[in-house]
Design an enzyme around this catalytic site. Structure first.
Site, PDB file in Angstrom:
ATOM      1  N   ALA A 105       0.858  -1.190   0.000  1.00 37.66           N
ATOM      2  CA  ALA A 105       0.000   0.000   0.000  1.00 37.66           C
ATOM      3  C   ALA A 105       0.894   1.241   0.000  1.00 37.66           C
ATOM      4  O   ALA A 105       2.112   1.134   0.165  1.00 37.66           O
ATOM      5  CB  ALA A 105      -0.887   0.008   1.247  1.00 37.66           C
ATOM      6  N   LYS A 106       0.321   2.380  -0.211  1.00 35.93           N
ATOM      7  CA  LYS A 106       1.047   3.651  -0.081  1.00 35.93           C
ATOM      8  C   LYS A 106       0.011   4.742   0.099  1.00 35.93           C
ATOM      9  O   LYS A 106      -1.120   4.624  -0.380  1.00 35.93           O
ATOM     10  CB  LYS A 106       1.869   3.932  -1.349  1.00 35.93           C
TER      11      LYS A 106
END
Ligand code: NAD
Length: 416
Positions: A105-106
């Site tokens: 994720a980011k």
């Protein structure tokens, strides 16, 4: 300004090329190209002057096949959906390559933290956390620090999440202060991992680390720790730079003094016994190792051919364009790719999360020994595959990471 469209296209092109080599079946390939979930939020903040400013925030979860998603939060003017999506995808391959039970994720907020007060940053962090609260959690998605976010940011995020749950949940973020369930060795984890990768590259190429001339772009969390550890190992750090420019001394910079100078004046410029250089000149220096540890897209087709160093260890995410990669390969430069080189951070983040959910904390020695074990083992796997198939280290690392996720997706099948 880095072009985030190019970053995103690059991530997809890299994936497509490796999916082809691995003969991943079409349906699974298609599913792996797109993020599982992308959230765009408005983050209204009362600024110190009393006016309301609305920032744009993002959280992208690329994949959760192997476990909860994991990835940093960045505060930067350049943040947008494309950038965050590309970096989330890289996180998926990185976590799988390192053998962690995570997807990628980011997240981030488009803002200029250099122009904001601590109070404004706190209000923005708390509101951003509230806006993404439904999609994060210790079993769902676990943020961590990235560009311009730090232990304090993580403490605010943990507190905001915990207040809304009604109980303290340390495992919701990693990279927290030690007192709040942070891990020993987390702040240095990425830089330490980068230093281990320079040591491994030196082992296979040069045999001896001492005396190697190293240039580092970016002396934040990652670059400054790598500089200190490599200096302690006998390397000569001949140049460092930051957003305002760089400094050079052919005999090696005095690293304890550099760190003191950075604490005092925030930027490297003006350090005594050094000559000023630009960020462009840093890449063209006569040296053995370059560590890009700042931002994306720094080694391109414009400067790749001018690089004299024989080793590049990517501290930053995505610092090399595919065109530059090709030139570096032709020039026989040994490149340790980002998904391996800077994985020390997510590895110690994993250790932190494990400690948080067990409420049992490890010693600094334990952390360093386990980190080194994971990093060196993974380096050896990637190096062995690159030698066996006659391919570069980036392709080999991506093959291992992407192959693992594809295999897991196949085993799980498609719901419903
Ligand atoms: P940081 O904000 O602490 O430091 C960034 C450094 O880069 C600073 O010295 C800054 O002045 C410099 N910089 C910024 N823009 C620049 C530009 N245009 N030209 C030259 N220098 C510039 O960030 P960090 O945590 O050290 O992260 C650096 C890189 O490492 C990022 O790409 C990040 O995604 C990656 N990374 C960080 C971690 C981590 O644990 N912090 C983990 C994995 C990857």
């Amino acid at each position: 300004m880095v072009n985030n469209d190019i970053l995103y296209e690059t991530a997809l092109r890299q994936f497509d090329a490796v999916a082809e080599i691995l003969h991943i079946e079409d349906g699974i390939r298609e599913r792996m190209r797109y993020p599982k979930r992308s959230l765009i939020v408005s983050v209204p903040v009362k600024m110190d002057n009393g006016k309301i400013k609305v920032f744009k925030g993002y959280r992208v979860q690329h994949d959760i096949t192997l476990g909860p998603s994991k990835g940093g939060i960045r505060y930067h003017p350049n943040v947008d959906l494309k950038e965050v999506s590309a970096l989330a995808m890289l996180m998926t391959w990185k976590c799988a390559l390192m053998g962690m039970p995570y997807g990628g994720a980011k997240g981030g907020v488009e803002c200029n933290p250099e122009e904001m007060s601590q109070d404004e940053l706190e209000r923005m962090t708390r509101r951003y956390t509230t806006e993404i609260v439904q999609v994060i959690g210790p079993d769902k998605d676990i943020p961590a620090p990235d560009l311009s976010t730090n232990t304090q940011t993580m403490a605010w995020m943990m507190d905001t999440y915990s207040m809304q749950q009604g109980n303290t949940v340390p495992g919701v973020v990693t990279g927290k202060p030690l007192l709040l369930g942070g891990s020993r060795g987390r702040a240095e984890g990425t830089g330490r991992g980068v230093a281990y990768m320079v040591m491994e590259a030196a082992r296979v190429l040069y045999k001896d680390l001492r005396g190697l001339r190293v240039a580092i772009q970016g002396v934040g969390n990652v670059g400054s720790v790598a500089a200190k550890l490599l200096n302690d190992q006998g390397c000569n750090i001949v140049a460092v730079s930051d957003v305002s420019g760089g400094v050079y001394n052919s005999k090696g910079l005095l690293i304890p003094y550099l760190l003191h100078h950075l604490r005092e004046s925030k930027h490297v410029a003006g350090m005594r016994d050094t000559d000023p250089i630009t960020n462009e000149e840093l890449f063209e220096l006569d040296c053995d190792v370059i560590i890009p540890a700042a931002i994306e897209g720094q080694i391109t087709e414009k400067n790749a051919d001018k690089i004299k160093a024989k080793v590049i260890v990517e501290g930053a995410n995505g610092p090399t364009t595919p065109e530059a990669d090709k030139i570096l390969q032709d020039n026989k430069v040994f490149l340790v790719p980002d998904i391996l080189a800077n994985a020390g951070g997510v590895t110690v983040s994993y250790f932190e999360w494990v400690q948080d959910i067990q409420y049992y904390f490890w010693s600094e020695e334990d952390i360093q020994r386990k980190l080194r074990g994971v990093m060196v083992d993974t380096f050896n796997k990637v190096y062995a595959l690159s030698n066996k198939r006659g391919i570069d280290m980036r392709t080999a690392g991506l093959m291992l990471g992407i192959g693992c996720v594809a295999e897991a997706k196949k085993m799980r099948g498609l719901y419903p």
